[in-house]
Design an enzyme around this catalytic site. Structure first.
Site, mmCIF file in Angstrom:
data_model
loop_
_atom_site.group_PDB
_atom_site.id
_atom_site.type_symbol
_atom_site.label_atom_id
_atom_site.label_comp_id
_atom_site.label_asym_id
_atom_site.label_seq_id
_atom_site.Cartn_x
_atom_site.Cartn_y
_atom_site.Cartn_z
ATOM 1 C CE1 TYR A 68 63.093 74.353 26.094
ATOM 2 C CE2 TYR A 68 62.515 76.083 27.662
ATOM 3 C CZ TYR A 68 62.477 75.560 26.383
ATOM 4 O OH TYR A 68 61.845 76.247 25.391
ATOM 5 N N GLY B 44 58.960 78.800 17.395
ATOM 6 C CA GLY B 44 59.280 77.712 18.301
ATOM 7 C C GLY B 44 58.127 77.120 19.073
ATOM 8 C CB CYS C 2 55.153 74.082 23.522
ATOM 9 S SG CYS C 2 56.648 74.432 22.565
ATOM 10 C CG HIS D 156 56.112 69.313 22.948
ATOM 11 N ND1 HIS D 156 56.412 68.805 24.193
ATOM 12 C CD2 HIS D 156 56.213 70.665 23.067
ATOM 13 C CE1 HIS D 156 56.688 69.794 25.028
ATOM 14 N NE2 HIS D 156 56.564 70.943 24.364
#
Length: 289
Positions: free
Chosen positions: A212, A226, A248, A230
């Site tokens: 991505y 990382g 994430c 978000h």
């Protein structure tokens, strides 16, 4: 909440009680009376004040990661980076003096010959003033309110407390099978209103089925490997129910914006009950693991 802490700090400054003591992205990075002031020399012991000066420093003035006058969170370690390798670590530790307005027993730990870190054994007490003096470099900073986000993969919820009071609950979607989010205590780092996330930065080509490259909003870094909190409007239907990310913490745009605007560098994010092992203590933001 960070603006409230800044107001309190400004008020302390007026009373004269302040202690003398960077993924490519564009965006924004978004004192108490001195009485029996605990002193933490060398080993970081937090016994009652010992006013003996620090030993002669066997190093040039180093860099301290927290700026003078900055307010940081309760999980923020002190990072001292030297210009040259340090041969005598014991002597170096004795030359570093950490002073806090509330007791905070802690310890040194080295990440190489050019960097030593110090953190309290437990999170800093909220609203504490700290001074670090090391070989000619001094920084006096403030620990703000205790902002702690707890993430439970069983419920897929993020619960945020400030000084022990629940102030926000946010459904989330964590790392899917094969990309499980590690457990552990993370430290809030950089914050970006917009940033580009690119899977090729960790070895997965954009052309790969799992690759991505997309722009995301309101990204708050919680690991150097990382992992971010978000905005992920594409996964709102899964947030609170199933895991769909590459590691994430996906939340709604509204919740991501709130998190970015109300958290600060050094705040704690505690992730539990995943199948992803534990965040490495050597991550750079994994000091508590």
């Amino acid at each position: 909440m960070h603006y409230e802490a800044n107001t309190r700090q400004a008020r302390r400054l007026r009373r004269g009680l302040l202690l003398t003591a960077a993924f490519a992205a564009t965006g924004v990075l978004i004192a108490v009376p001195v009485q029996a002031e605990p002193t933490l020399p060398g080993s970081g012991s937090s016994q009652p004040a010992v006013d003996a000066p620090a030993a002669q420093a066997p190093f040039a003035p180093p860099n301290i990661n927290i700026a003078d006058g900055e307010t940081v969170g309760v999980a923020q370690p002190i990072i001292i980076t030297f210009k040259d390798p340090v041969e005598d670590r014991t002597a170096a530790e004795k030359a570093i003096k950490v002073t806090s307005s509330q007791p905070a027993p802690g310890h040194f730990y080295w990440t190489g010959d050019k960097q030593v870190r110090w953190k309290p054994n437990d999170f800093w007490p909220a609203n504490t003033d700290v001074t670090v003096a090391a070989g000619g470099t001094t920084s006096s900073f403030h620990i703000g309110d205790a902002f702690i986000a707890t993430v439970d993969d069983n419920t897929k919820m993020i619960t945020v407390t400030v000084n022990g009071e629940v102030v926000r609950e946010m459904p989330t979607s964590l790392g899917k099978p094969g990309y499980e989010t590690p457990n552990g205590t993370y430290i809030v780092g950089e914050r970006f209103e917009k940033m580009t996330m690119d899977s090729s930065t960790y070895g997965v080509p954009v052309t790969d089925p799992e690759g991505y490259k997309l722009e995301v909003e309101y990204a708050t870094r919680i690991s150097n490997s990382g992992i971010f909190v978000h905005a992920a409007p594409w996964s709102v239907g899964q947030q609170g129910y199933s895991n769909a990310s590459h590691g994430c913490l996906n939340v709604s745009t509204e919740n991501a914006k709130w998190f970015l605007e109300n958290s600060r560098r050094g705040d704690a994010v505690i992730i539990t009950n995943t199948q992803g092992g534990t965040l490495s203590a050597g991550d750079g933001l994994g000091d508590w693991n």
